[in-house]
Design an enzyme around this catalytic site. Structure first.
Site, PDB file in Angstrom:
ATOM      1  N   ALA A  82     -18.754   9.610  -5.356  1.00 55.18           N
ATOM      2  CA  ALA A  82     -17.624  10.272  -6.014  1.00 55.18           C
ATOM      3  C   ALA A  82     -16.342   9.640  -5.516  1.00 55.18           C
ATOM      4  CB  ALA A  82     -17.618  11.767  -5.710  1.00 55.18           C
ATOM      5  N   LYS A  92     -30.904  14.150  -8.423  1.00 59.43           N
ATOM      6  CA  LYS A  92     -29.694  14.095  -7.605  1.00 59.43           C
ATOM      7  C   LYS A  92     -29.364  15.518  -7.173  1.00 59.43           C
ATOM      8  CE  LYS A  92     -24.722  13.691  -7.914  1.00 59.43           C
ATOM      9  NZ  LYS A  92     -23.554  13.280  -8.712  1.00 59.43           N
ATOM     10  N   GLY A 107     -14.299  13.515  -9.316  1.00 63.54           N
ATOM     11  CA  GLY A 107     -13.361  13.544 -10.436  1.00 63.54           C
ATOM     12  C   GLY A 107     -11.917  13.287 -10.060  1.00 63.54           C
TER      13      GLY A 107
END
Lengths: 262, 66
Positions: free
Chosen positions: A190, A103, A164
């Protein structure tokens, strides 16, 4: 579902469309239990300096998340330039005995962890030339996504919102534009905060979702891992089933004939 | 002679191999990858690769991450 609903990333075929990270857990035991509960087949790991002279018997992540049980996806998290990302991938390939699926994420700044696309392109080009299969974390620009695919990246992984942040999928229209053109899998990489976010991504037709914090920082990570597994499956089935059209006015579900009248 | 391991200075004997260094650091048998002066040293060459004074050694492993 009756037919096997698999998808292919590079040279590998997968059933689970939930990809999970291994960061931010309380301990390795919780990591292992949560990841097992998620049903994920692809699991990301980071590559970092070994602590020298500190507790040589410290348990290793790979004892809990074995390469025999999972497809490991080493990431380049924390890299802010192409050179560091390439070095990290080279080290990961050596660490995992020649495993070439990575990744790629090259970050722009600490505040947003937004991808630095110029460095991402540079790193992708070199890694592809070195024989890596590159899943690439990228911004939600459909043109950038097309270029990454044309270069040979095996999966396009735009952010739904900041890494996050748990803000959910803030850019559904851009992700749709990327999916319309892409012939390789598109995964939201994400931003997922809770199960409904994952379901929304899958209902849109994304091939999968990669998440870490949404599980690891839930009050009960193992239970959230199980919730995410179901959300991904539910969203996928809803996408395949095809949702009803939205209407502006009511449409009764019970027949209007045979009503009693007073 | 002096080398640098993961950013920290480290003294090793002359004719120290990568395997010797790992033994000294109690890391033998661990899942690691080694880079010296930004070049990967494959596991198959750990026992024969001799360290040189001034070498920048990076020893990495897998940890949790997204």
């Amino acid at each position: 579902m009756t037919a096997k609903d698999t998808f292919t990333i590079g040279s590998r075929e997968f059933s689970s469309r939930l990809l999970v990270g291994t960061g931010k857990y309380k301990d390795l035991q919780e990591t292992g239990t949560a990841i097992a509960a998620s049903g994920a087949e692809i699991v990301t790991v980071a590559v970092r300096r070994t602590n020298i002279g500190q507790n040589p018997d410290e348990p290793n992540l790979l004892d809990v998340i074995s390469p025999d049980d999972y497809t490991l996806l080493p990431n380049t998290a924390g890299c802010f330039n192409a050179k560091d990302a390439i070095r990290t991938c080279m080290l990961a390939r050596e660490l995992l005995d020649g495993h070439n699926l990575v990744k790629l994420e090259v970050l722009g700044d600490q505040k947003t962890l937004y991808p630095n696309m110029r460095e991402t392109f540079t790193a992708a080009e070199k890694l592809l030339a070195e024989g890596f299969e590159v899943m690439v974390y990228c911004n939600d620009d459909p043109i950038a996504a097309q270029e990454l695919e044309a270069m040979g990246c095996v999966a396009i992984m735009p952010l739904g919102s900041l890494i996050g942040s748990g803000l959910g999928i803030l850019n559904p229209h851009n992700i749709r534009l990327i999916m319309e053109e892409a012939k390789v899998p598109v995964l939201v990489d994400a931003g997922v905060g809770t199960a409904s976010d994952a379901a929304i991504a899958m209902e849109m037709g994304c091939d999968g979702v990669l998440m870490n914090t949404a599980i690891a920082h839930a009050q009960n990570p193992v239970l959230m891992a199980s919730a995410m597994k179901k959300a991904i499956e539910a969203g996928r089935e809803a996408y395949l089933a095809g949702r009803m059209p939205k209407k502006a006015y009511a449409s009764a579900s019970s027949p209007l004939e045979g009503l009693i009248h007073s | 002679m002096q080398i640098t391991v993961n950013g920290e200075p480290q003294k090793v004997d002359d004719l120290t191999s990568v395997s010797d260094l790992l033994q000294t650091l109690k890391l033998t048998g661990k899942r690691l990858a080694i880079e010296i002066n930004e070049e990967i040293i494959p596991k198959s060459r750990h026992s024969q690769h001799q360290l040189q004074a001034g070498d920048q050694v990076e020893i990495v492993h897998a940890i949790g991450g997204g």
